[in-house]
Design a protein around this motif. Structure first.
Motif, PDB file in Angstrom:
ATOM      1  N   THR A  33       0.826  -1.205   0.000  1.00 20.03           N
ATOM      2  CA  THR A  33       0.000   0.000   0.000  1.00 20.03           C
ATOM      3  C   THR A  33       0.861   1.257   0.000  1.00 20.03           C
ATOM      4  N   GLN A  34       1.882   1.278   0.843  1.00 25.57           N
ATOM      5  CA  GLN A  34       2.725   2.459   1.001  1.00 25.57           C
ATOM      6  C   GLN A  34       3.318   2.926  -0.330  1.00 25.57           C
ATOM      7  N   LEU A  35       3.910   2.016  -1.088  1.00 29.64           N
ATOM      8  CA  LEU A  35       4.577   2.413  -2.322  1.00 29.64           C
ATOM      9  C   LEU A  35       3.576   2.856  -3.386  1.00 29.64           C
ATOM     10  N   ASP A  36       2.401   2.219  -3.422  1.00 27.96           N
ATOM     11  CA  ASP A  36       1.370   2.669  -4.352  1.00 27.96           C
ATOM     12  C   ASP A  36       0.978   4.115  -4.082  1.00 27.96           C
ATOM     13  N   LEU A  37       0.767   4.445  -2.814  1.00 31.49           N
ATOM     14  CA  LEU A  37       0.351   5.800  -2.466  1.00 31.49           C
ATOM     15  C   LEU A  37       1.462   6.809  -2.736  1.00 31.49           C
ATOM     16  N   MET A  38       2.712   6.389  -2.593  1.00 32.25           N
ATOM     17  CA  MET A  38       3.824   7.287  -2.917  1.00 32.25           C
ATOM     18  C   MET A  38       3.908   7.515  -4.422  1.00 32.25           C
ATOM     19  N   LYS A  39       3.695   6.477  -5.199  1.00 27.69           N
ATOM     20  CA  LYS A  39       3.708   6.628  -6.657  1.00 27.69           C
ATOM     21  C   LYS A  39       2.565   7.514  -7.125  1.00 27.69           C
TER      22      LYS A  39
ATOM     23  N   VAL B 185       0.019  10.636  -3.250  1.00 28.33           N
ATOM     24  CA  VAL B 185      -0.841  10.876  -2.092  1.00 28.33           C
ATOM     25  C   VAL B 185       0.002  11.021  -0.835  1.00 28.33           C
ATOM     26  N   LEU B 186       1.035  10.195  -0.718  1.00 29.43           N
ATOM     27  CA  LEU B 186       1.980  10.283   0.394  1.00 29.43           C
ATOM     28  C   LEU B 186       3.342  10.682  -0.139  1.00 29.43           C
ATOM     29  N   GLU B 187       4.004  11.578   0.579  1.00 28.07           N
ATOM     30  CA  GLU B 187       5.339  12.030   0.159  1.00 28.07           C
ATOM     31  C   GLU B 187       6.256  12.122   1.376  1.00 28.07           C
TER      32      GLU B 187
ATOM     33  N   TYR C 215     -11.063   9.013  -5.345  1.00 25.51           N
ATOM     34  CA  TYR C 215     -10.864  10.446  -5.143  1.00 25.51           C
ATOM     35  C   TYR C 215      -9.727  10.696  -4.149  1.00 25.51           C
ATOM     36  N   PHE C 216      -9.646   9.868  -3.112  1.00 30.43           N
ATOM     37  CA  PHE C 216      -8.538   9.971  -2.167  1.00 30.43           C
ATOM     38  C   PHE C 216      -7.209   9.699  -2.866  1.00 30.43           C
ATOM     39  N   ARG C 217      -7.201   8.771  -3.795  1.00 24.72           N
ATOM     40  CA  ARG C 217      -5.959   8.353  -4.442  1.00 24.72           C
ATOM     41  C   ARG C 217      -5.589   9.204  -5.651  1.00 24.72           C
ATOM     42  N   ASP C 218      -6.335  10.249  -5.901  1.00 24.36           N
ATOM     43  CA  ASP C 218      -6.019  11.157  -7.004  1.00 24.36           C
ATOM     44  C   ASP C 218      -5.764  12.554  -6.436  1.00 24.36           C
ATOM     45  N   PRO C 219      -4.484  12.934  -6.279  1.00 27.16           N
ATOM     46  CA  PRO C 219      -4.186  14.257  -5.707  1.00 27.16           C
ATOM     47  C   PRO C 219      -4.756  15.412  -6.522  1.00 27.16           C
ATOM     48  N   GLY C 220      -5.134  15.128  -7.771  1.00 22.08           N
ATOM     49  CA  GLY C 220      -5.742  16.173  -8.593  1.00 22.08           C
ATOM     50  C   GLY C 220      -7.151  16.517  -8.161  1.00 22.08           C
ATOM     51  N   VAL C 221      -7.764  15.665  -7.390  1.00 21.14           N
ATOM     52  CA  VAL C 221      -9.094  15.937  -6.833  1.00 21.14           C
ATOM     53  C   VAL C 221      -8.915  16.749  -5.550  1.00 21.14           C
ATOM     54  N   VAL C 222      -9.415  17.948  -5.555  1.00 18.47           N
ATOM     55  CA  VAL C 222      -9.206  18.853  -4.419  1.00 18.47           C
ATOM     56  C   VAL C 222     -10.106  18.489  -3.250  1.00 18.47           C
TER      57      VAL C 222
ATOM     58  N   ARG D 164      -7.749  13.650   2.800  1.00 19.46           N
ATOM     59  CA  ARG D 164      -6.440  14.240   2.504  1.00 19.46           C
ATOM     60  C   ARG D 164      -6.340  15.674   2.989  1.00 19.46           C
ATOM     61  N   ALA D 165      -7.415  16.419   2.835  1.00 21.58           N
ATOM     62  CA  ALA D 165      -7.421  17.846   3.178  1.00 21.58           C
ATOM     63  C   ALA D 165      -8.686  18.153   3.963  1.00 21.58           C
ATOM     64  N   PRO D 166      -8.649  18.017   5.305  1.00 18.40           N
ATOM     65  CA  PRO D 166      -9.845  18.235   6.120  1.00 18.40           C
ATOM     66  C   PRO D 166     -10.510  19.578   5.831  1.00 18.40           C
ATOM     67  N   GLY D 167     -11.834  19.523   5.648  1.00 17.27           N
ATOM     68  CA  GLY D 167     -12.597  20.729   5.375  1.00 17.27           C
ATOM     69  C   GLY D 167     -12.797  21.037   3.918  1.00 17.27           C
ATOM     70  N   SER D 168     -12.208  20.240   3.027  1.00 18.12           N
ATOM     71  CA  SER D 168     -12.286  20.526   1.594  1.00 18.12           C
ATOM     72  C   SER D 168     -13.524  19.951   0.932  1.00 18.12           C
ATOM     73  N   GLY D 169     -14.202  18.995   1.605  1.00 15.80           N
ATOM     74  CA  GLY D 169     -15.382  18.377   1.014  1.00 15.80           C
ATOM     75  C   GLY D 169     -15.130  16.929   0.637  1.00 15.80           C
ATOM     76  N   CYS D 170     -16.135  16.318   0.028  1.00 11.98           N
ATOM     77  CA  CYS D 170     -16.026  14.915  -0.404  1.00 11.98           C
ATOM     78  C   CYS D 170     -16.521  14.810  -1.836  1.00 11.98           C
ATOM     79  N   ALA D 171     -15.602  14.586  -2.761  1.00  7.82           N
ATOM     80  CA  ALA D 171     -15.960  14.528  -4.177  1.00  7.82           C
ATOM     81  C   ALA D 171     -16.868  13.357  -4.497  1.00  7.82           C
ATOM     82  N   ALA D 172     -16.770  12.283  -3.720  1.00  8.13           N
ATOM     83  CA  ALA D 172     -17.576  11.098  -4.000  1.00  8.13           C
ATOM     84  C   ALA D 172     -19.059  11.347  -3.784  1.00  8.13           C
TER      85      ALA D 172
END
Length: 329
Positions: free
Chosen positions: A33-39, A42-44, A120-127, A132-140
């Motif tokens: 899981t870790q390496l997928d999210l880094m690729k 989502v995680l850096e 949506y969580f796994r796509d950093p392009g989704v704001v 990932r970003a508390p208070g930003s909403g839920c795209a789903a």
């Protein structure tokens, strides 16, 4: 992938100290899981601490309890003799949970900590992602949502917990042992996770610099019957639409003990206490199983794309209760 520092820890307390000294560091075990999210971006983490050499690999039966090191692999646990004899529900959840290649890499601790598969969580392009970003909403909530949760969710977050193994373990009253800067503690797995409507950005009780060291699984009575059913879009390498982990102790035609976990529907592995209450003391019949299934999912919060999961989860539970008990449909 961005550059990062890679270091190895050889002792549990050393790993804890390394994590405590660096608030941005992250652990690396199987990496599935870790390496997928880094690729995915989502995680850096600027620093990865390899914990695979820690002495947390063993699987040992002590009396009527199975102690599983957090770094034991899924394949090792599935092959364990005690699991095959006394915990069919765990073995089936492991075998249905991943391909052979992944099972040989993925650790038990990592499986319990795996992140949601929400697109949506796994796509950093989704704001809009409160995880990932508390208070930003839920795209789903406004977008396409099918592989999402309907229990423990709200308009804040509908992310699904994807682990099959965790569904079986919550039904078995497993306990997680943790080590951190403040020492050691133990947490029942049923209390280990937060729901998405409680805290989208925080998924479990682990603090930074704490490590899961062991999972303790109480063995059910020798006469217990158990199994795991996973409903999915295809037969391999797919996450559950719905799933059911069932354990029954029968006395003649009466259910003396019932344990039920549901997957594919919750923002955490879901213990179906309502179903257990209906089943305990009831006759082992399809009518009783249907009553138990009807008692579940009452708090479901659905979207147009996820409403199908409510009746599907109930049918999944009835089917697995029939299979485990041997009661014909």
């Amino acid at each position: 992938m961005r550059t990062f520092e890679y270091v190895r820890a050889t002792a549990t307390q050393e790993a804890v100290r390394m994590l405590a000294d660096d608030p941005q560091a992250s652990c690396l075990a199987g990496g599935t899981t870790q390496l997928d999210l880094m690729k995915d971006g989502v995680l850096e983490p600027p620093r990865l601490i390899d914990i695979t050499r820690l002495p947390l690999h063993g699987i040992e039966r002590r009396g009527e309890t199975l102690h599983v090191g957090a770094l034991a692999t899924m394949e090792e646990l599935a092959a364990d003799a005690t699991v095959a004899e006394r915990l069919p529900v765990v073995r089936e959840a492991l075998l249905l949970g991943a391909s052979v290649q992944l099972r040989n890499m993925a650790t038990i601790g990592g499986n319990l900590l795996q992140r949601t598969r929400c697109r949506y969580f796994r796509d950093p392009g989704v704001v809009e992602c409160n995880k990932r970003a508390p208070g930003s909403g839920c795209a789903a909530v406004l977008g396409a949502a099918r592989m999402h949760a309907v229990l423990g969710v709200s308009e804040r977050c509908v992310a699904l917990h994807a682990s099959d193994l965790a569904v079986a373990l919550v039904a078995l009253d497993a306990v997680v042992h943790i080590q951190g800067p403040s020492g050691r503690r133990s947490v029942p797995l049923t209390e280990f996770y937060f729901t998405a409507d409680e805290s989208p950005e925080r998924e479990n009780v682990l603090e930074h610099a704490e490590l899961i060291t062991e999972i303790e699984i109480p063995l059910p009575p020798p006469a217990a019957l158990s199994g795991y059913l996973k409903v999915r879009d295809r037969m391999s390498y797919e996450f559950a639409l719905t799933s059911a982990a069932v354990l029954l102790v029968l006395d003649g035609g009466t259910i003396r003990q019932a344990r039920v976990g549901l997957g594919g529907v919750g923002s955490k592995p879901w213990r179906a206490y309502e179903a257990e209450h209906v089943l305990t003391g009831a006759p082992a019949t399809t009518a009783a199983f249907m009553d138990a299934a009807q008692a579940t999912m009452g708090d479901a919060w659905t979207l147009p794309g996820t409403a199908f999961k409510v009746p599907l989860a109930r049918r999944t539970l009835v089917r697995e209760l029939q299979t485990v008990s041997g009661v014909a449909a």
